[in-house]
Design an enzyme around this catalytic site. Structure first.
Site, mmCIF file in Angstrom:
data_model
loop_
_atom_site.group_PDB
_atom_site.id
_atom_site.type_symbol
_atom_site.label_atom_id
_atom_site.label_comp_id
_atom_site.label_asym_id
_atom_site.label_seq_id
_atom_site.Cartn_x
_atom_site.Cartn_y
_atom_site.Cartn_z
ATOM 1 N N LYS A 196 0.863 -1.227 0.141
ATOM 2 C CA LYS A 196 0.054 0.042 0.160
ATOM 3 C C LYS A 196 0.851 1.278 -0.035
ATOM 4 O O LYS A 196 0.445 2.391 -0.418
ATOM 5 C CB LYS A 196 -0.794 -0.143 0.975
ATOM 6 N N THR A 253 -3.355 5.483 4.009
ATOM 7 C CA THR A 253 -1.955 5.806 3.766
ATOM 8 C C THR A 253 -1.997 6.774 2.412
ATOM 9 O O THR A 253 -1.298 7.548 2.157
ATOM 10 C CB THR A 253 -1.145 4.569 3.400
#
Length: 341
Positions: A196, A253
């Site tokens: 990610k 994120t």
């Protein structure tokens, strides 16, 4: 239940987790490699370089001596950059062997080792005896230290082959703002937490270029498809990527100014050079190294990851960002649910 725990790594996340554990009633020793930081934590109960406005529990004891940090603890929590994981593990293992101690090993590090492409659990497996490595608990999910520091409600995943150990870790961390769920899919949880960061750099780039919410949503969604494709190929449970350590961590994120990976991408999108961005960040940007590992893993496993490949080319081949976006948009039409493409 009160336990003794060593937290290795006095950055933002290590400091906040040490504080949380101390406030939960546990005896916490926080190890780092900066005498100045240790003194600040012990004398002033702050760590201003990483968390300017945060007060650390006075119950947290910071130390530079690894052997004394580990003495008599029931658990060891690694919260250090991926690049340092093997180095520190090599220092910890002989200390445990000398004392015969068998603490539960926990890792809150998210990344893939350069060149070997190994996950954190595999690094631990290389450096620790099987009886310790097999009970390793991976700690992952959507979490920024800055938000946990303000007691923002946070939910994470703890994954282990030994669910009993995962449940033990779950119990010592949980409180009224911090909730953990257990999982036995180590591969999926670790890959979701690492990959990610690459997509988050891309999301930051788009923001820096001035793209809107539609574009960011497309990137996050198709980025998740890429993470899932590679993860499934490497043996992960597909459902893991629908959970906290998959889509949850990817969302936070890729959308938060607290994310170093997002901030790195945002600066790149505004035209700054990568070397300058990394020099000015002051903290490790895991996604830069992971982009290279993801590129090599995709080739090794013959998995198409066009977004990740474009980010790799921007970071490592000085590719023009707008050219890469145009290439992605001009790819031939595909079926959305074709996980091979």
């Amino acid at each position: 239940m009160s336990v003794k725990i060593a937290v290795l790594g006095a950055g933002s996340w290590g400091t906040v987790l040490a504080d949380l554990l101390a406030n939960n009633g546990h005896e916490v020793r926080l190890w780092g490699n900066s005498a100045e930081t240790a003194a600040e934590i012990n004398d002033h109960h702050t760590n201003k370089h990483y968390l300017p406005d945060f007060k650390v529990s006075p119950k947290v004891v910071a130390t530079l001596d690894l052997k004394s940090t580990l003495a008599g603890v029931q658990a060891i929590l690694f919260v250090i950059p991926t690049a340092a994981m093997r180095i520190v593990a090599k220092q910890v293992a002989p200390i445990l062997a000398e004392t015969g101690a068998k603490p539960i090993i926990i890792s809150a590090t998210k990344g893939l080792e350069q060149n070997t492409h190994k996950r954190i659990s595999q690094i631990i497996g290389d450096e620790f005896p099987a009886e310790l490595a097999e009970g390793l608990v991976i700690f992952s999910g959507p979490s920024h230290a800055e938000d946990v520091a303000t007691h923002d409600i946070t939910s994470l995943t703890v994954a282990s082959q030994n669910i009993g150990d995962a449940e033990w870790v779950q119990a010592i961390f949980m409180n009224d703002y911090f909730r953990l769920y257990t999982n036995d899919d180590m591969v999926g949880v670790e890959l979701g937490g690492a990959l990610k960061n690459v997509i988050a750099i891309g999301a930051g780039i788009l923001h820096g270029l001035g793209y809107g919410d539609n574009t960011k949503a497309a990137l996050i969604t198709r980025g998740l498809a890429e993470i899932s494709r590679l993860g499934i190929e490497m043996g992960a449970n597909p459902l893991t990527f629908m959970g906290l350590s998959g889509i949850g961590d990817l969302i936070v994120t890729s959308t938060s100014v607290h994310s170093r990976n997002w901030r790195c991408g945002n600066a790149l999108g505004q035209g700054q050079k990568l070397d300058d961005v990394l020099a000015n960040m002051g903290q490790v940007v895991e996604g830069v190294g992971t982009a290279k590992a993801a590129h090599e893993l995709a080739q090794q496993h013959h998995v198409e990851m066009p977004i990740s490949e474009s980010i790799y080319r921007v970071l490592y081949e000085n590719a023009n960002v707008q050219d890469e976006i145009n290439k992605l948009m001009q790819r031939r039409g595909r079926r959305e649910m074709d996980f091979q493409r």
